[in-house]
Design an enzyme around this catalytic site. Structure first.
Site, PDB file in Angstrom:
ATOM      1  N   GLU A 196       0.753  -1.252  -0.077  1.00 43.04           N
ATOM      2  CA  GLU A 196       0.180   0.030  -0.060  1.00 43.04           C
ATOM      3  C   GLU A 196       0.751   1.131   0.001  1.00 43.04           C
ATOM      4  O   GLU A 196       0.784   2.062   1.108  1.00 43.04           O
ATOM      5  CB  GLU A 196      -1.029   0.011   1.247  1.00 43.04           C
ATOM      6  CG  GLU A 196      -1.971  -1.111   1.391  1.00 43.04           C
ATOM      7  CD  GLU A 196      -2.871  -1.020   2.228  1.00 43.04           C
ATOM      8  OE1 GLU A 196      -2.774  -0.140   3.283  1.00 43.04           O
ATOM      9  OE2 GLU A 196      -3.838  -1.749   2.281  1.00 43.04           O
ATOM     10  N   GLU A 236      -5.160  -8.729   1.223  1.00 42.86           N
ATOM     11  CA  GLU A 236      -5.713  -8.425   2.408  1.00 42.86           C
ATOM     12  C   GLU A 236      -7.174  -8.458   1.830  1.00 42.86           C
ATOM     13  O   GLU A 236      -7.427  -7.387   1.139  1.00 42.86           O
ATOM     14  CB  GLU A 236      -5.117  -7.252   3.084  1.00 42.86           C
ATOM     15  CG  GLU A 236      -4.015  -7.286   3.649  1.00 42.86           C
ATOM     16  CD  GLU A 236      -3.401  -5.966   4.296  1.00 42.86           C
ATOM     17  OE1 GLU A 236      -4.414  -5.088   4.723  1.00 42.86           O
ATOM     18  OE2 GLU A 236      -2.115  -5.875   4.307  1.00 42.86           O
TER      19      GLU A 236
HETATM   20  C1  FCB Z   1      -4.326  -2.193   5.558  1.00 43.40           C
HETATM   21  C2  FCB Z   1      -2.921  -2.399   6.312  1.00 43.40           C
HETATM   22  C3  FCB Z   1      -2.950  -3.421   7.269  1.00 43.40           C
HETATM   23  C4  FCB Z   1      -4.183  -2.954   8.146  1.00 43.40           C
HETATM   24  C5  FCB Z   1      -5.405  -2.976   7.594  1.00 43.40           C
HETATM   25  C6  FCB Z   1      -6.678  -2.965   8.572  1.00 43.40           C
HETATM   26  O1  FCB Z   1      -4.433  -0.715   5.085  1.00 43.40           O
HETATM   27  O2  FCB Z   1      -2.181  -3.009   5.161  1.00 43.40           O
HETATM   28  O3  FCB Z   1      -1.892  -3.248   7.990  1.00 43.40           O
HETATM   29  O4  FCB Z   1      -3.837  -2.023   9.122  1.00 43.40           O
HETATM   30  O5  FCB Z   1      -5.318  -2.122   6.559  1.00 43.40           O
END
Ligand code: FCB
Length: 463
Positions: free
Chosen positions: A173, A367
């Site tokens: 990110e 994620e």
């Molecule tokens: C993302 C991050 C991770 C966590 C989630 C909720 O942006 O990569 O570390 O904080 O959000």
């Protein structure tokens, strides 16, 4: 617990679909001053008054550094097949460059061996926001040299782990590093409203990605490398030209800023409408490095937005004090504990769009998940909202695959409750509950449910 999916769902997925879960170093490891680890910007930031909601830090976190073997055993008990973790740069190289700390590298060596012995495939992230503090003191991501130090660091990791780790992402990110770290100030290093620093840090992160890809190819490691982006589908509230323009600018801000240079070798021109002219540090030749061919794209997905033009309601969206030229009007009848609106079909839209406009590369959902605050009752945690969230998003992934998108895996965020950055320990994303007083781990209902899904998928794949 039975799997809630029908056979058609499993049949839609590739046979070797990666079922996994994800974490990051600073959020779980603890052992901040153990084993020769140097300080990172998150150590400094979290120890600064007023930066983290509950005044907590990652000094101990989930103490995964000491408990990794038991954690991996729990992953195995939960039938997990893949695990995405990140390496702490300052554990491997305490000041970011120069001396390698063998003890730190050994930790990741043992972690990888333990995973493989448990039948779990490692997927490594090289940078999940914890820049060595010594490099920050030399200018951090605003300093072009940091990109080269990152590539050197990456090379050390490839040479040490590349015989066993076959999938890497360079960055997690970049948007957060740049915008949260240099514009909104909510993340380390905590700069605010510095447009030049925001553009420059994003650029150097992307440049470092390209340089690390080159280092990976040069290392001769047989494996795959890519990058993970957080993507946010944005919809206009109406089809009026003003709302369409607001949605386009938000899309540039959240998505095209990173997708375009990676896949088209150019920044979107509207970036200047948001932040002003590109700083000198953005050298045109860098774009060829940034857009080097990669092997996979990681997508982190949590929410979406609907926007109308700023001015309609007189309350243009504020990020820090940057008045962004849109108002958010996404419906809020279903939000997570972060206040993030939930709409799984928007994930299908985003995946179809990536395939249509940007890339045919294999995509991994690196994620996806949700914060809900459910607490243990008699040793169980009934997190029905999380199960519903994950189920809907898995269905959205299957739909995208049926629509032709090459999605190869899903990593649930997160394996266990952990240090949620500026929110400290107040937001729980885990499928495993972490009791911070005792550091006990308690699998939530969602973990048992996810294990059942994985077992059912395995049964279908084995025919
Ligand atoms: C993302 C991050 C991770 C966590 C989630 C909720 O942006 O990569 O570390 O904080 O959000």
């Amino acid at each position: 617990m039975d799997s809630p999916f029908d056979r058609a769902f499993y049949n839609a997925l590739p046979k070797d679909f990666h079922w996994g879960t994800a974490t990051s170093a600073y959020q779980i490891e603890g052992a901040a001053a153990v084993g020769g680890r140097g300080p990172s910007i998150w150590d400094v930031f979290s120890h600064t008054e007023g930066k983290v909601r509950d005044r907590s830090n990652g000094d101990v976190a989930c103490d995964h550094y000491h408990r990794y073997a038991a954690d991996i055993q729990l992953m195995k008990d939960l039938d997990l097949e893949h695990y995405r973790f990140s390496l702490s740069w300052s554990r491997v190289r305490p000041s970011g460059r120069g001396n390698v700390n063998e003890e730190g590298l050994d930790f990741y060596d043992r972690l990888v061996d333990e995973l493989l012995a448990a039948g779990i495939t490692p997927f490594a992230t090289l940078y999940h926001w914890d820049l060595p503090q010594a490099l920050q003191e030399a200018g951090g991501w605003e300093n072009r040299d940091t990109a080269f130090h990152f590539a050197d660091h990456a090379e050390v990791v490839f040479r040490r782990l590349g015989d066993r780790v076959k999938q890497f992402v360079t960055h997690n990110e970049p948007w957060c590093v740049s915008v949260l770290g240099h514009y909104i100030g909510e993340h380390a290093p905590g700069k605010r409203l510095d447009a030049a620093a925001t553009l420059t840090s994003a650029h150097h992160v992307l440049l470092s990605h390209g340089l690390a890809v080159d280092a990976f190819r040069a290392s001769g490691v047989e494996g795959e490398i890519g990058i993970t982006l957080n993507l946010l589908p944005v919809y206009p509230a109406t089809q009026s030209p003003e709302d369409l323009r607001a949605a386009r600018l938000h899309d540039v801000f959240s998505n095209a800023w990173f997708l375009d240079p990676l896949f088209k070798g150019a920044y979107p021109p509207e970036l200047e409408d948001l932040f002003g002219p590109m700083p000198r540090e953005v050298r045109p030749d860098d774009l060829a490095v940034i857009s080097r061919p990669i092997d996979l794209l990681g997508v982190n997905f949590y929410s979406y937005n609907v926007v109308e033009r700023a001015g309609n309601a007189g309350n243009a969206e504020r990020s820090g004090e940057l008045i962004l030229p849109w108002n958010s009007v996404a419906p809020e009848e279903r939000v997570t504990d972060m206040g993030w609106p939930v709409s799984a079909p928007t994930l299908t839209d985003m995946l179809l769009r990536l395939d249509r406009e940007y890339t045919k590369l294999p995509i991994y959902i690196t994620e996806n998940g949700a914060a809900y605050e459910d607490q243990p009752e008699d040793g169980q945690v009934h997190d029905a909202d999380r199960i519903a969230y994950v189920k809907d998003h898995l269905e959205a992934v299957a739909k995208a695959i049926l629509g032709g998108v090459d999605v190869r895996g899903y990593y649930l965020w997160s394996f266990m409750d952990n240090f949620e950055w500026a929110w400290g320990y107040t937001k729980r994303f885990g499928m495993v509950y972490t009791d911070y007083a005792t550091l006990a781990r308690i699998p939530k209902d969602s973990a048992l449910w996810y294990a059942a899904v994985i077992r059912a998928a395995r049964a279908v794949a084995q025919g």
